[in-house]
Design a protein around this motif. Sequence first.
Motif, PDB file in Angstrom:
ATOM      1  N   PHE A 100       0.864  -1.188   0.000  1.00  0.00           N
ATOM      2  CA  PHE A 100       0.000   0.000   0.000  1.00  0.00           C
ATOM      3  C   PHE A 100       0.889   1.223   0.000  1.00  0.00           C
ATOM      4  N   SER A 101       0.261   2.384  -0.150  1.00  0.00           N
ATOM      5  CA  SER A 101       1.032   3.619  -0.135  1.00  0.00           C
ATOM      6  C   SER A 101       0.668   4.389   1.141  1.00  0.00           C
ATOM      7  N   VAL A 102       1.662   4.836   1.868  1.00  0.00           N
ATOM      8  CA  VAL A 102       1.387   5.482   3.164  1.00  0.00           C
ATOM      9  C   VAL A 102       0.628   6.809   3.010  1.00  0.00           C
ATOM     10  N   ASP A 103       0.584   7.329   1.783  1.00  0.00           N
ATOM     11  CA  ASP A 103      -0.158   8.585   1.584  1.00  0.00           C
ATOM     12  C   ASP A 103      -1.536   8.317   0.971  1.00  0.00           C
ATOM     13  N   ASP A 104      -1.971   7.055   1.004  1.00  0.00           N
ATOM     14  CA  ASP A 104      -3.260   6.695   0.396  1.00  0.00           C
ATOM     15  C   ASP A 104      -3.980   5.705   1.314  1.00  0.00           C
ATOM     16  N   ARG A 105      -4.876   6.255   2.120  1.00  0.00           N
ATOM     17  CA  ARG A 105      -5.557   5.442   3.145  1.00  0.00           C
ATOM     18  C   ARG A 105      -6.343   4.283   2.523  1.00  0.00           C
ATOM     19  N   GLN A 106      -6.986   4.568   1.410  1.00  0.00           N
ATOM     20  CA  GLN A 106      -7.803   3.528   0.772  1.00  0.00           C
ATOM     21  C   GLN A 106      -6.950   2.308   0.400  1.00  0.00           C
ATOM     22  N   SER A 107      -5.737   2.555  -0.046  1.00  0.00           N
ATOM     23  CA  SER A 107      -4.871   1.428  -0.452  1.00  0.00           C
ATOM     24  C   SER A 107      -4.518   0.565   0.761  1.00  0.00           C
ATOM     25  N   PHE A 108      -4.458   1.190   1.938  1.00  0.00           N
ATOM     26  CA  PHE A 108      -4.211   0.436   3.187  1.00  0.00           C
ATOM     27  C   PHE A 108      -5.465  -0.364   3.553  1.00  0.00           C
TER      28      PHE A 108
END
Length: 242
Positions: free
Chosen positions: A128-136
């Motif tokens: 995931f990307s730490v700047d993209d909550r949805q990806s988490f």
Amino acid sequence: MCTYLQWLSCWRKAFPAQSWRQKCPIARAGCLGPVAGRPAAMSGKSLLLKVILLGDGGVGKSSLMNRYVTNKFDSQAFHTIGVEFLNRDLEVDGRFVTLQIWDTAGQERFKSLRTPFYRGADCCLLTFSVDDRQSFENLSNWQKEFVYYADVKDPERFPFVVLGNKIDKLERQVSTEEAQAWCMENGNYPYLETSAKDDTNVAVAFEEAVRQVLAVEEQLEHCMLGHTIDLHSSSKSGSSCC
Ligand SMILES: Nc1nc2c(ncn2[C@@H]2O[C@H](COP(=O)(O)OP(=O)(O)OP(=O)(O)O)[C@@H](O)[C@H]2O)c(=O)[nH]1
Ligand SMILES: [Mg+2]
């Protein structure tokens, strides 16, 4: 007037599926193959491990693979269509390994092109990307998709590694603690924070994947040894690890 590169960039944006390689995931995979210049003797002796990168579109899967294998970073990378793979030889704790890294398309519309390639994976890197909550928040879906299409018989033992990418970005939406907590709750997975851009922890992440696979392999060997001993003994009590 525009330069050839500008024209090429516009053309690729307008007709992303024009290339036959992009239409055919097998051709894309086959076209890449092992990296030239690696010592053949090392490949011959090494253990081939297939690791697969999964995660939402744009989290940086291709960038991580390319940084690790070619040491390059493209700030304007194209979305992956289907799958691609690259190989890299490495040595981890005295074991020679050829890592076959499978990079998949994260966008939902390419689901049917990526899922056939999950089978046979030795490790899954949930990214995931730490700047993209949805990806988490989508990590659980990626995990389930992998378990289903890879037909993993024992998901609790399967080596997953979680990567929080783009830590060079200042505006984070997911904290380290939160990501660590998710990993603890969902199978005690190793968690690494990476930046494909800055080359932070990229090699460490792939080495950790190898360590996880080797640890599971060692555990299985141990179990098989236990069962072999059981076959020759009169006692019915077997190894408790399998
Ligand atoms: N700042 C920063 N940008 C990154 C990093 N990794 C990737 N990017 C950028 O994020 C964008 C998406 O990266 P990709 O590697 O194409 O993402 P992907 O996960 O492969 O995306 P799909 O192929 O669509 O699944 C690109 O513009 C990259 O340059 C990183 O560590 N830091
Ligand atoms: Mg990609």
